[in-house]
Design a protein around this motif. Structure first.
Motif, PDB file in Angstrom:
ATOM      1  N   VAL A   1       0.863  -1.171   0.000  1.00  0.00           N
ATOM      2  CA  VAL A   1       0.000   0.000   0.000  1.00  0.00           C
ATOM      3  C   VAL A   1       0.903   1.226   0.000  1.00  0.00           C
ATOM      4  O   VAL A   1       1.764   1.374   0.865  1.00  0.00           O
ATOM      5  CB  VAL A   1      -0.936   0.016   1.229  1.00  0.00           C
ATOM      6  CG1 VAL A   1      -1.724   1.315   1.294  1.00  0.00           C
ATOM      7  CG2 VAL A   1      -1.869  -1.180   1.201  1.00  0.00           C
ATOM      8  N   VAL A   2       0.702   2.094  -0.986  1.00  0.00           N
ATOM      9  CA  VAL A   2       1.536   3.283  -1.126  1.00  0.00           C
ATOM     10  C   VAL A   2       0.881   4.492  -0.470  1.00  0.00           C
ATOM     11  O   VAL A   2       1.537   5.279   0.203  1.00  0.00           O
ATOM     12  CB  VAL A   2       1.788   3.589  -2.622  1.00  0.00           C
ATOM     13  CG1 VAL A   2       2.585   4.867  -2.806  1.00  0.00           C
ATOM     14  CG2 VAL A   2       2.481   2.424  -3.288  1.00  0.00           C
ATOM     15  N   GLU A   3      -0.439   4.618  -0.678  1.00  0.00           N
ATOM     16  CA  GLU A   3      -1.118   5.821  -0.222  1.00  0.00           C
ATOM     17  C   GLU A   3      -2.602   5.534  -0.033  1.00  0.00           C
ATOM     18  O   GLU A   3      -3.185   4.761  -0.779  1.00  0.00           O
ATOM     19  CB  GLU A   3      -0.927   6.906  -1.289  1.00  0.00           C
ATOM     20  CG  GLU A   3      -1.468   8.253  -0.951  1.00  0.00           C
ATOM     21  CD  GLU A   3      -1.119   9.271  -2.020  1.00  0.00           C
ATOM     22  OE1 GLU A   3      -0.546  10.302  -1.651  1.00  0.00           O
ATOM     23  OE2 GLU A   3      -1.428   9.044  -3.204  1.00  0.00           O
ATOM     24  N   ILE A   4      -3.203   6.164   0.969  1.00  0.00           N
ATOM     25  CA  ILE A   4      -4.642   6.090   1.195  1.00  0.00           C
ATOM     26  C   ILE A   4      -5.184   7.506   1.065  1.00  0.00           C
ATOM     27  O   ILE A   4      -4.718   8.416   1.746  1.00  0.00           O
ATOM     28  CB  ILE A   4      -4.969   5.502   2.583  1.00  0.00           C
ATOM     29  CG1 ILE A   4      -4.418   4.084   2.686  1.00  0.00           C
ATOM     30  CG2 ILE A   4      -6.469   5.543   2.835  1.00  0.00           C
ATOM     31  CD1 ILE A   4      -4.535   3.467   4.055  1.00  0.00           C
ATOM     32  N   ASN A   5      -6.151   7.686   0.154  1.00  0.00           N
ATOM     33  CA  ASN A   5      -6.708   9.008  -0.120  1.00  0.00           C
ATOM     34  C   ASN A   5      -8.170   9.079   0.311  1.00  0.00           C
ATOM     35  O   ASN A   5      -8.945   8.194  -0.045  1.00  0.00           O
ATOM     36  CB  ASN A   5      -6.633   9.312  -1.621  1.00  0.00           C
ATOM     37  CG  ASN A   5      -5.205   9.320  -2.107  1.00  0.00           C
ATOM     38  OD1 ASN A   5      -4.451  10.205  -1.783  1.00  0.00           O
ATOM     39  ND2 ASN A   5      -4.834   8.311  -2.885  1.00  0.00           N
ATOM     40  N   PRO A   6      -8.568  10.119   1.020  1.00  0.00           N
ATOM     41  CA  PRO A   6      -9.963  10.247   1.455  1.00  0.00           C
ATOM     42  C   PRO A   6     -10.857  10.831   0.362  1.00  0.00           C
ATOM     43  O   PRO A   6     -11.655  11.730   0.601  1.00  0.00           O
ATOM     44  CB  PRO A   6      -9.854  11.191   2.654  1.00  0.00           C
ATOM     45  CG  PRO A   6      -8.688  12.056   2.319  1.00  0.00           C
ATOM     46  CD  PRO A   6      -7.725  11.158   1.582  1.00  0.00           C
ATOM     47  N   ARG A   7     -10.717  10.326  -0.866  1.00  0.00           N
ATOM     48  CA  ARG A   7     -11.495  10.819  -2.014  1.00  0.00           C
ATOM     49  C   ARG A   7     -11.361   9.808  -3.149  1.00  0.00           C
ATOM     50  O   ARG A   7     -10.531   8.914  -3.102  1.00  0.00           O
ATOM     51  CB  ARG A   7     -10.968  12.169  -2.473  1.00  0.00           C
ATOM     52  CG  ARG A   7      -9.527  12.073  -2.964  1.00  0.00           C
ATOM     53  CD  ARG A   7      -8.922  13.432  -3.272  1.00  0.00           C
ATOM     54  NE  ARG A   7      -7.562  13.322  -3.713  1.00  0.00           N
ATOM     55  CZ  ARG A   7      -6.499  13.091  -2.948  1.00  0.00           C
ATOM     56  NH1 ARG A   7      -6.663  12.924  -1.649  1.00  0.00           N
ATOM     57  NH2 ARG A   7      -5.294  13.021  -3.439  1.00  0.00           N
ATOM     58  N   LEU A   8     -12.162   9.975  -4.170  1.00  0.00           N
ATOM     59  CA  LEU A   8     -11.997   9.163  -5.373  1.00  0.00           C
ATOM     60  C   LEU A   8     -10.661   9.499  -6.018  1.00  0.00           C
ATOM     61  O   LEU A   8     -10.193  10.637  -5.948  1.00  0.00           O
ATOM     62  CB  LEU A   8     -13.118   9.441  -6.370  1.00  0.00           C
ATOM     63  CG  LEU A   8     -14.486   8.913  -5.987  1.00  0.00           C
ATOM     64  CD1 LEU A   8     -15.526   9.349  -7.011  1.00  0.00           C
ATOM     65  CD2 LEU A   8     -14.477   7.412  -5.869  1.00  0.00           C
ATOM     66  N   THR A   9     -10.053   8.525  -6.653  1.00  0.00           N
ATOM     67  CA  THR A   9      -8.749   8.731  -7.264  1.00  0.00           C
ATOM     68  C   THR A   9      -8.791   8.370  -8.744  1.00  0.00           C
ATOM     69  O   THR A   9      -9.824   7.978  -9.271  1.00  0.00           O
ATOM     70  CB  THR A   9      -7.685   7.864  -6.564  1.00  0.00           C
ATOM     71  OG1 THR A   9      -8.031   6.488  -6.742  1.00  0.00           O
ATOM     72  CG2 THR A   9      -7.599   8.181  -5.079  1.00  0.00           C
TER      73      THR A   9
END
Length: 85
Positions: A31-39
């Motif tokens: 896992v590189v990054e967790i974003n609180p939005r659509l990507t």
């Protein structure tokens, strides 16, 4: 793996994007990054499935949420546009 990673971040709600690395030469997922939005992944998935995923989610059929049809292979150009094939 991504579900476990998201569970470790308190307070996330709604749409969440998780960037992963899959390496054919190494086992597992990173896992590189967790974003609180659509990507951008959503854009690629929508193009691969050829349908509006939000419409399918909010207007489910008689048997609930479902995705139908063929899945196309897609990628992204260096400028960020979806490319097929």
């Amino acid at each position: 793996m991504s579900v476990r990673a998201v569970g470790l971040v308190p307070g996330l709600r709604g749409y969440i994007g998780v960037d992963l690395i899959l390496d054919e030469h190494a086992p597992g997922v990173s896992v590189v990054e967790i974003n609180p939005r659509l990507t951008t992944s959503y854009v690629g998935l929508r193009a691969a499935l050829g349908q509006n995923l939000m419409a399918a989610l909010f207007q489910p059929g008689p048997s609930g949420f479902s995705i139908s049809g063929q899945v196309a292979r897609v990628g992204f150009t260096p400028s960020g546009k979806v490319s097929r094939g």
